[in-house]
Motif scaffolding. Sequence first.
Motif, mmCIF file in Angstrom:
data_model
loop_
_atom_site.group_PDB
_atom_site.id
_atom_site.type_symbol
_atom_site.label_atom_id
_atom_site.label_comp_id
_atom_site.label_asym_id
_atom_site.label_seq_id
_atom_site.Cartn_x
_atom_site.Cartn_y
_atom_site.Cartn_z
ATOM 1 N N ILE A 38 43.075 41.591 32.638
ATOM 2 C CA ILE A 38 42.810 42.329 31.759
ATOM 3 C C ILE A 38 44.688 42.891 31.133
ATOM 4 C CG2 ILE A 38 41.416 44.192 30.153
ATOM 5 C CD1 ILE A 38 39.567 43.622 32.516
ATOM 6 N N SER A 39 44.721 42.401 30.480
ATOM 7 C CA SER A 39 46.320 42.936 29.797
ATOM 8 C C SER A 39 46.437 43.867 28.630
ATOM 9 C CB SER A 39 46.909 41.541 29.311
ATOM 10 O OG SER A 39 46.350 41.239 28.443
ATOM 11 N N ASN A 110 30.280 35.498 41.831
ATOM 12 C CA ASN A 110 30.518 35.064 40.650
ATOM 13 C C ASN A 110 30.339 35.740 39.515
ATOM 14 O OD1 ASN A 110 31.493 32.025 39.764
ATOM 15 N ND2 ASN A 110 29.217 32.650 38.841
ATOM 16 N N THR A 111 28.956 36.958 39.001
ATOM 17 C CA THR A 111 28.959 37.133 38.013
ATOM 18 C C THR A 111 29.757 38.471 37.780
ATOM 19 O OG1 THR A 111 27.394 38.663 39.118
ATOM 20 C CG2 THR A 111 26.490 36.810 38.065
ATOM 21 N N LEU A 112 30.409 39.343 38.588
ATOM 22 C CA LEU A 112 31.661 39.791 38.534
ATOM 23 C C LEU A 112 32.642 39.360 38.425
ATOM 24 C CD1 LEU A 112 32.695 43.383 39.588
ATOM 25 C CD2 LEU A 112 33.153 41.985 41.808
ATOM 26 N N ARG A 113 33.403 38.602 38.535
ATOM 27 C CA ARG A 113 34.478 37.228 36.968
ATOM 28 C C ARG A 113 33.796 37.230 35.999
ATOM 29 N NH1 ARG A 113 35.311 33.965 43.220
ATOM 30 N NH2 ARG A 113 37.389 35.083 44.216
ATOM 31 N N GLN A 114 32.270 36.481 36.233
ATOM 32 C CA GLN A 114 32.186 35.919 35.018
ATOM 33 C C GLN A 114 32.163 37.869 33.790
ATOM 34 O OE1 GLN A 114 28.609 33.959 34.094
ATOM 35 N NE2 GLN A 114 28.802 33.816 36.259
ATOM 36 N N HIS A 115 32.020 38.965 34.181
ATOM 37 C CA HIS A 115 31.896 40.171 33.504
ATOM 38 C C HIS A 115 33.002 40.887 33.144
ATOM 39 C CE1 HIS A 115 27.660 40.694 32.836
ATOM 40 N NE2 HIS A 115 27.412 40.925 34.276
ATOM 41 N N ILE A 116 34.409 40.041 34.533
ATOM 42 C CA ILE A 116 35.966 40.873 34.339
ATOM 43 C C ILE A 116 36.534 39.995 32.966
ATOM 44 C CG2 ILE A 116 37.891 41.264 35.341
ATOM 45 C CD1 ILE A 116 36.103 41.453 37.571
ATOM 46 N N SER A 117 36.190 38.506 33.242
ATOM 47 C CA SER A 117 37.109 36.958 32.373
ATOM 48 C C SER A 117 36.134 37.214 30.457
ATOM 49 C CB SER A 117 37.082 36.013 32.695
ATOM 50 O OG SER A 117 35.026 35.953 32.800
ATOM 51 N N ARG A 118 35.368 38.191 30.861
ATOM 52 C CA ARG A 118 35.122 38.567 29.232
ATOM 53 C C ARG A 118 36.541 39.803 28.731
ATOM 54 N NH1 ARG A 118 28.429 40.158 29.117
ATOM 55 N NH2 ARG A 118 29.303 39.922 26.738
ATOM 56 N N VAL A 140 37.550 47.756 37.750
ATOM 57 C CA VAL A 140 38.620 46.115 38.650
ATOM 58 C C VAL A 140 38.211 45.989 37.144
ATOM 59 C CG1 VAL A 140 36.111 45.472 38.372
ATOM 60 C CG2 VAL A 140 37.904 44.208 39.256
ATOM 61 N N VAL A 141 39.652 45.322 36.885
ATOM 62 C CA VAL A 141 40.498 44.354 35.764
ATOM 63 C C VAL A 141 41.151 43.546 35.723
ATOM 64 C CG1 VAL A 141 41.820 46.976 35.089
ATOM 65 C CG2 VAL A 141 42.758 45.334 36.465
ATOM 66 N N PRO A 163 52.042 46.979 36.875
ATOM 67 C CA PRO A 163 51.705 47.394 35.873
ATOM 68 C C PRO A 163 50.122 47.852 35.365
ATOM 69 C CG PRO A 163 53.586 45.697 35.068
ATOM 70 C CD PRO A 163 52.768 45.174 36.958
ATOM 71 N N LEU A 164 49.562 47.129 35.790
ATOM 72 C CA LEU A 164 47.865 47.129 34.793
ATOM 73 C C LEU A 164 46.790 47.205 36.074
ATOM 74 C CD1 LEU A 164 48.508 43.535 33.166
ATOM 75 C CD2 LEU A 164 48.208 46.189 32.098
ATOM 76 N N TYR A 165 47.297 47.103 37.510
ATOM 77 C CA TYR A 165 46.301 47.681 38.519
ATOM 78 C C TYR A 165 47.490 48.230 39.774
ATOM 79 C CZ TYR A 165 48.011 43.664 40.421
ATOM 80 O OH TYR A 165 48.764 42.136 41.465
ATOM 81 N N ASN A 166 46.552 48.808 40.760
ATOM 82 C CA ASN A 166 47.616 49.495 42.151
ATOM 83 C C ASN A 166 46.518 49.430 42.943
ATOM 84 O OD1 ASN A 166 45.494 51.265 41.816
ATOM 85 N ND2 ASN A 166 46.060 52.447 40.788
ATOM 86 N N ARG A 167 45.801 48.835 43.294
ATOM 87 C CA ARG A 167 44.315 48.311 44.735
ATOM 88 C C ARG A 167 44.629 46.924 43.961
ATOM 89 N NH1 ARG A 167 39.592 51.416 46.996
ATOM 90 N NH2 ARG A 167 39.963 49.881 48.765
ATOM 91 N N LYS A 168 44.965 46.201 45.665
ATOM 92 C CA LYS A 168 44.772 44.966 44.993
ATOM 93 C C LYS A 168 43.332 44.304 46.957
ATOM 94 C CE LYS A 168 46.686 40.344 45.393
ATOM 95 N NZ LYS A 168 47.902 39.309 45.631
#
Length: 203
Positions: A38-39, A110-118, A140-141, A163-168
């Motif tokens: 998410i940018s 997989n469902t988590l990734r789907q929501h993030i990709s929205r 989660v971004v 720039p857009l997140y601080n934990r991986k």
Amino acid sequence: MISNIVPWLVIIWFIFRYYSLPKKDRMYSTIVPASYLISSPNRTEIQKNVECAAFSSAFVLRHFGMESEGDQLYPTYPRKLLDGTVYPKAITVFFKRLGYSCTYLHGNINTLRQHISRGVPVILFIRVHADRRSLHFVPVVGYDETHFYLAESLDFKRNCEEPLYNRKISVSELESLWKPWLPFSRRSYIVIEPKLNSLDKSA
């Protein structure tokens, strides 16, 4: 015998009603981008105590264009428990009061990734440490094939300064943390939908 059971069933029903059980996520599509981030510009804040629900909510509100800070949201946050923490239903109540559609869901990677990709940050409900009971809300971004990217409000959990997140965290680490001790809350997250007028402005 039945008369002894009924009061306990009523108590259990009220507990579940208050804390809210996650609904099963109905997103079944297998078409998910291999990676997504998410940018939209945002910032992360550091919480000082147990305000992660408010800090996560503030992050999502800033994503929607509403300036907000976690330490300002927290004093009026709904449904705080005696120790100052909240459970997932408090977050859904908070966003619904502001006019957003907000749902507490149970799903999988997989469902988590789907929501993030929205394109909207998803608030995870995880453990702070895999071997302890303390629980945590964190947006989660993004993700790639092996990791998820978080906007972390716990200073000691930050492990990068992008720039857009601080934990991986790796998928395997997420799986180990995604097991809250609270009954029926494993693999759960909170999805907030943008308001219709927000969509109109961005169109």
